[in-house]
Each structure stands twice: as structure tokens, then as C-alpha cells.
Design a protein around this motif. Structure first.
Motif, PDB file in Angstrom:
ATOM      1  N   ILE A 160       0.935  -1.320   0.284  1.00 27.52           N
ATOM      2  CA  ILE A 160       0.212  -0.237  -0.357  1.00 27.52           C
ATOM      3  C   ILE A 160       0.719   1.274   0.099  1.00 27.52           C
ATOM      4  CG2 ILE A 160      -2.087   1.684   1.150  1.00 27.52           C
ATOM      5  CD1 ILE A 160      -2.163  -1.425   2.253  1.00 27.52           C
ATOM      6  N   ASP A 161       0.794   2.150  -0.964  1.00 29.12           N
ATOM      7  CA  ASP A 161       1.584   3.758  -0.824  1.00 29.12           C
ATOM      8  C   ASP A 161       2.792   2.868  -0.964  1.00 29.12           C
ATOM      9  OD1 ASP A 161       1.291   5.960  -1.482  1.00 29.12           O
ATOM     10  OD2 ASP A 161       0.535   6.812   0.295  1.00 29.12           O
ATOM     11  N   GLY A 162       3.435   1.844  -1.540  1.00 25.02           N
ATOM     12  CA  GLY A 162       5.252   2.061  -1.564  1.00 25.02           C
ATOM     13  C   GLY A 162       5.536   1.373   0.098  1.00 25.02           C
ATOM     14  N   ASP A 163       4.849   1.228   0.317  1.00 28.65           N
ATOM     15  CA  ASP A 163       5.139  -0.255   2.605  1.00 28.65           C
ATOM     16  C   ASP A 163       4.400  -1.182   1.461  1.00 28.65           C
ATOM     17  OD1 ASP A 163       6.758   2.238   3.242  1.00 28.65           O
ATOM     18  OD2 ASP A 163       4.337   3.114   4.107  1.00 28.65           O
ATOM     19  N   TYR A 164       5.346  -2.354   1.415  1.00 25.32           N
ATOM     20  CA  TYR A 164       4.642  -4.083   1.823  1.00 25.32           C
ATOM     21  C   TYR A 164       3.733  -3.758   3.178  1.00 25.32           C
ATOM     22  CZ  TYR A 164       7.388  -4.918  -2.111  1.00 25.32           C
ATOM     23  OH  TYR A 164       8.231  -4.812  -3.128  1.00 25.32           O
ATOM     24  N   VAL A 165       2.622  -4.299   3.243  1.00 25.18           N
ATOM     25  CA  VAL A 165       2.240  -5.207   4.406  1.00 25.18           C
ATOM     26  C   VAL A 165       2.992  -6.305   5.288  1.00 25.18           C
ATOM     27  CG1 VAL A 165      -0.216  -5.238   5.224  1.00 25.18           C
ATOM     28  CG2 VAL A 165       0.098  -3.860   3.323  1.00 25.18           C
ATOM     29  N   GLY A 166       3.506  -6.133   5.840  1.00 28.25           N
ATOM     30  CA  GLY A 166       4.061  -7.700   6.976  1.00 28.25           C
ATOM     31  C   GLY A 166       2.881  -8.739   6.753  1.00 28.25           C
ATOM     32  N   PRO A 167       1.982  -8.784   7.296  1.00 27.63           N
ATOM     33  CA  PRO A 167       1.243  -9.595   7.896  1.00 27.63           C
ATOM     34  C   PRO A 167       0.456 -10.301   6.163  1.00 27.63           C
ATOM     35  CG  PRO A 167       0.037  -7.892   9.802  1.00 27.63           C
ATOM     36  CD  PRO A 167       1.473  -7.443   8.349  1.00 27.63           C
ATOM     37  N   ALA A 168       0.141  -9.030   5.669  1.00 26.23           N
ATOM     38  CA  ALA A 168       0.214  -9.984   4.276  1.00 26.23           C
ATOM     39  C   ALA A 168       1.162 -10.691   3.593  1.00 26.23           C
ATOM     40  CB  ALA A 168      -0.442  -8.897   3.285  1.00 26.23           C
ATOM     41  N   LEU A 169       2.303 -10.272   3.773  1.00 26.02           N
ATOM     42  CA  LEU A 169       3.393 -11.069   2.383  1.00 26.02           C
ATOM     43  C   LEU A 169       3.685 -12.481   3.689  1.00 26.02           C
ATOM     44  CD1 LEU A 169       5.609  -8.365   2.759  1.00 26.02           C
ATOM     45  CD2 LEU A 169       4.889  -9.255   0.643  1.00 26.02           C
ATOM     46  N   ASP A 170       3.370 -12.275   5.295  1.00 21.82           N
ATOM     47  CA  ASP A 170       3.333 -13.123   6.362  1.00 21.82           C
ATOM     48  C   ASP A 170       2.175 -14.420   5.379  1.00 21.82           C
ATOM     49  OD1 ASP A 170       5.347 -12.973   7.407  1.00 21.82           O
ATOM     50  OD2 ASP A 170       3.789 -11.671   9.577  1.00 21.82           O
ATOM     51  N   GLU A 171       1.874 -13.904   5.371  1.00 22.84           N
ATOM     52  CA  GLU A 171      -0.312 -14.781   4.578  1.00 22.84           C
ATOM     53  C   GLU A 171       0.889 -15.229   3.380  1.00 22.84           C
ATOM     54  OE1 GLU A 171      -4.844 -15.486   3.525  1.00 22.84           O
ATOM     55  OE2 GLU A 171      -3.911 -13.646   5.037  1.00 22.84           O
ATOM     56  N   VAL A 172       1.325 -14.228   2.346  1.00 19.64           N
ATOM     57  CA  VAL A 172       2.354 -15.267   0.704  1.00 19.64           C
ATOM     58  C   VAL A 172       3.160 -16.375   1.092  1.00 19.64           C
ATOM     59  CG1 VAL A 172       3.296 -14.532  -0.771  1.00 19.64           C
ATOM     60  CG2 VAL A 172       1.183 -12.757  -0.307  1.00 19.64           C
ATOM     61  N   ASN A 173       3.247 -15.819   2.228  1.00 19.51           N
ATOM     62  CA  ASN A 173       5.074 -17.138   2.174  1.00 19.51           C
ATOM     63  C   ASN A 173       4.040 -18.379   2.804  1.00 19.51           C
ATOM     64  OD1 ASN A 173       6.692 -15.256   2.123  1.00 19.51           O
ATOM     65  ND2 ASN A 173       6.629 -14.559   4.013  1.00 19.51           N
TER      66      ASN A 173
END
Length: 186
Positions: free
Chosen positions: A59-72
């Protein structure tokens, strides 16, 4: 200090009104969708596990940590139930290529992260599995979209000019990775 937690569903509601699906204007996956209010989204289905995900991960230049955790977790080695961090460059290539394909159909994930044991097992069964596969470092994904051909998906990924793109027409999937720019297969 209070900490606010966003669920995937809340993030989707917040940005649904302002989300504009736009194809990259640059031939580089990392340069797409820049500017105020920009989002990056990834939608996938895993036939091996029956899991689905459809989420905003940037979102607007920043990765969303919990979303990346879900992708992982989603892209884990399901055979070993082993999770590894998926390189965000690969995630960005996947999202950019999907945008270029102009479809709402999710990717079908065939292979994301692979443990050394899984890679060795697959290598013993197929000549198409590299000994030092980028899958083992969380830098690759094998994907398909039923409504698009291998050629269409590969062209979209190659247009990102940001990594490796392998065409596996006989097996109906495209390999995408964040390694050196290169293409192979038919």
C-alpha cells in the motif's frame, strides 16, 4: 502507543473504493503502480492444499507485513509443511504480470518454495527440475491461469523485464523468478 491491526478483509474494504487496476507503464515490475494511494494485489489458488488467497500486500510504497506472512505461508512447501520468506521481487513480478493479463481469475500456484528434500525428490522424477532451483530460496513460482495460454502468461511476465521466465507448454505452466532476466522453453 496503540497498535492497530488490519485484517485482509478490512484492508480490502478500505481500499476497494480507491483501487484502480492499472497495467504497468514501465517495463519493470518494480516501477509499476507508483503514486499516492497505490496498491499491489495478489490472487492465487493452490489445488494441492485447496487454499485460496486474494489480498493487498503493498500500500502506497510499503509492504504489508501480515499480508507477506500470508503469502509466505500460502507458497510454502506443502509436502514438508515448511515455510520460507518469498522474495518480494518475485511477488511483484507475479502481480505485475497478472495485471498485464487483464483478468480477475487467480493464478493457480503449482510450486512456490521448495525444501531441498522436495526439490531432490522432484528432480529424481523429472529432467526439468534444476539442482539449484530458485524455488529453494523462495525466489520462484510456477503458475497457470486457465483462461490464458502459457504464451500469454509468459509474454506478460517477460514484459516486466525483471527476472527469469520459463515456458512449460507441455505441462501448462509458466515459471517466474527474480533472478537474472532470461527466458527459456516453448
Amino acid at each position: 502507543m496503540t497498535r492497530s491491526t488490519f485484517t485482509r478483509r478490512a484492508l480490502l474494504r478500505v481500499f476497494a473504493a480507491s483501487a484502480v487496476s492499472a497495467a504497468p507503464v514501465m517495463a519493470n515490475a518494480f516501477g509499476f503502480l507508483r503514486g499516492a494511494g497505490d496498491i499491489r494485489k495478489l490472487s492465487m489458488y493452490n489445488g494441492r492444499t485447496g487454499e485460496s488467497m486474494d489480498m493487498i500486500y503493498w500500500i502506497d510504497g510499503d509492504y504489508v507485513g501480515p499480508a507477506l506472512d500470508e503469502v509466505n505461508h500460502f507458497m510454502r512447501d506443502w509436502r514438508q509443511n515448511e515455510v520460507r520468506r518469498i522474495d518480494t521481487r518475485t511477488i511483484d513480478i507475479m502481480a505485475a504480470a497478472h495485471n498485464l493479463l487483464e483478468t480477475s481469475e487467480p493464478y493457480t500456484l503449482l510450486s512456490g518454495y521448495r525444501s531441498a528434500a522436495t526439490n531432490a525428490m522432484l528432480r529424481s522424477r523429472s529432467r526439468g527440475v534444476a539442482r539449484h532451483s530458485r524455488h529453494m530460496t523462495g525466489e520462484a513460482a510456477d503458475l497457470r491461469i486457465n483462461s490464458r495460454s502459457v504464451s500469454q502468461i509468459a509474454r506478460a511476465a517477460a514484459a516486466c523485464n525483471a527476472g527469469g521466465v520459463g515456458r512449460y507448454s507441455g505441462s501448462n505452466f509458466v515459471h517466474m523468478d527474480c533472478g537474472p532476466v532470461r527466458t527459456w522453453g516453448r
